[in-house]
Design an enzyme around this catalytic site. Sequence first.
Site, PDB file in Angstrom:
ATOM      1  N   LYS A 262       0.875  -1.356  -0.228  1.00 46.99           N
ATOM      2  CA  LYS A 262      -0.033   0.189   0.316  1.00 46.99           C
ATOM      3  C   LYS A 262       0.820   1.172  -0.376  1.00 46.99           C
ATOM      4  O   LYS A 262       1.950   1.137   1.188  1.00 46.99           O
ATOM      5  CB  LYS A 262      -0.594   0.363   1.376  1.00 46.99           C
ATOM      6  CG  LYS A 262      -1.655   0.992   0.951  1.00 46.99           C
ATOM      7  CD  LYS A 262      -2.474   0.986   2.461  1.00 46.99           C
ATOM      8  CE  LYS A 262      -3.954   2.197   2.295  1.00 46.99           C
ATOM      9  NZ  LYS A 262      -4.715   2.518   3.484  1.00 46.99           N
TER      10      LYS A 262
ATOM     11  N   SER B  74     -10.350  -0.174   6.856  1.00 44.42           N
ATOM     12  CA  SER B  74      -9.904  -0.318   5.179  1.00 44.42           C
ATOM     13  C   SER B  74      -9.327  -1.520   5.313  1.00 44.42           C
ATOM     14  O   SER B  74      -8.747  -1.207   3.839  1.00 44.42           O
ATOM     15  CB  SER B  74      -9.369   0.802   5.320  1.00 44.42           C
ATOM     16  OG  SER B  74      -9.300   2.580   5.208  1.00 44.42           O
TER      17      SER B  74
ATOM     18  N   SER C 189     -10.133   2.011   2.451  1.00 45.56           N
ATOM     19  CA  SER C 189      -8.942   2.927   1.570  1.00 45.56           C
ATOM     20  C   SER C 189      -7.717   1.916   1.179  1.00 45.56           C
ATOM     21  O   SER C 189      -7.501   2.506   0.030  1.00 45.56           O
ATOM     22  CB  SER C 189      -8.094   4.341   2.342  1.00 45.56           C
ATOM     23  OG  SER C 189      -7.536   3.035   3.738  1.00 45.56           O
TER      24      SER C 189
END
Length: 489
Positions: free
Chosen positions: A76, A175, A151
């Site tokens: 990420k 998330s 997210s």
Amino acid sequence: MINSSLKQLGEMLQAKKISSVELTQTFLDRIQQYNPSINAYISLDETKTLAQAKAADARIAAGNVAPLTGIPIAQKDIFCAKGWQTTCGSKMLANFIAPYDAHIITQFDAAGAVNLGKTNMDEFAMGSSNETSYFGGVKNPWSFDRVPGGSSGGSAAAVAARLCAAATGTDTGGSIRQPASLCGFTGLKPTYGAVSRFGMIAFASSLDQAGPMAKSAEDCALMMNVMAGFDERDSTSLNREKEDYTRDLAKPLQGLKVGLPKEYFSEGLDADVGKVIEAAIAEYKKLGAEIIDISLPNTGLSIPVYYVLAPAEASSNLSRYDGVRYGHRAAEYTDLMDMYNKSRAEGFGAEVKRRILIGTYVLSAGYYDAYYLKAQQIRRLIAQDFVEAFKKCDVIMGPAAPSTAFKAGEKVDDPVAMYLQDIYTISTNLAGLPGMSIPAGFAQSDDGVSLPVGLQIIGNYFDEARMLNVAHQYQQVTDWHTRMPAGLE
Ligand code: GLN
């Protein structure tokens, strides 16, 4: 091969049936083929990636192997990786090249894993649909007109579309788990403090926690073995002995006490999602689990509490992006204050600005007691609900998200509707507890599309090994976690 487990890939690599360079190239080719339409990755660097794969092959040849050696992992874009562009999904950091590695990046490097690229995400991890990213939305691989959740939407789409062997994510309010539910894979948010936050760009520091996003519970356990562990550079890192998260995978579930909170099965839950969850619970009964009705009475307060505390912490954490110490600087300005104002106005997107405004408001002198302190008090009550619940059961189960993947654009103009996506995940973060989402089946959308549904498993503090066991046993008798979106084979 793209659907193989991490353990299978490790065995193939060690038996030299395949090299890390070949495996990595397979994923890079898939990324080249599918990423232009899915937009899961923000940055790729084939030279760096393949150099790591080559080094892994040398390591394997020398017999110096760890379980993830040679395996390509997507990171990420919230994790600093030395020499890599690290944007956190924001224009503010669009030109930031990280000068150091996050703790987990160091850990993956030490294990000999390969960094496949940096994945798309909501700006500063604020969102539930990946639509706040400066780098554009991400497509849900199961239905391209829908969101992957957020997210960690880029990592989610990359795992679901098999554009990586596994990925990392972060979960401040859901998330990892909400995108895992919307994209049909296994995601774990560990106990707060289990994984170091060093080098992970801060959103709300008392809630942020990194974790694995992978196909199966077994894969997540192997990822956790690399990611978790004490790090003195994070003041909230837990100083506990290193554990083997695979140790309990094979245990039978006979006698497991599963608590079902009534608040997780009330109005807000989509009926078809509810049916999938009920079927999963029935499967657990067959595996020998005992089902117990419980209550988490303060669940309804978790969203308002979170949306006071998370913005408060964010407003403080994001003050460092002033165009001097960090981040984008406006090209033209008159004086210092004007430079701050213009740089922040240009560098941050609308959702981030909304959170900074809310955060500074609830922390301001006249309102601190009424909002921030009050929210902290209720946070304690929410944590206490779980303490009571875990006197009656070993794990808690319910939905991870109230609905299946929604259409892109459907909720972007309605922040409250977006915030409600995390109704079943946020209290876990507020309490610091571990939670995971595992694929439990599919529900039909109104327009006839079959979309994944995730079952959430919440455990007590430090009980990740048991949760992974609970998930793994279910994955021995179901195959939802092996399903792939059509057209991406
Ligand atoms: N959707 C929540 C938010 O927008 C949670 C995000 C997260 O876990 N990073 O804040």
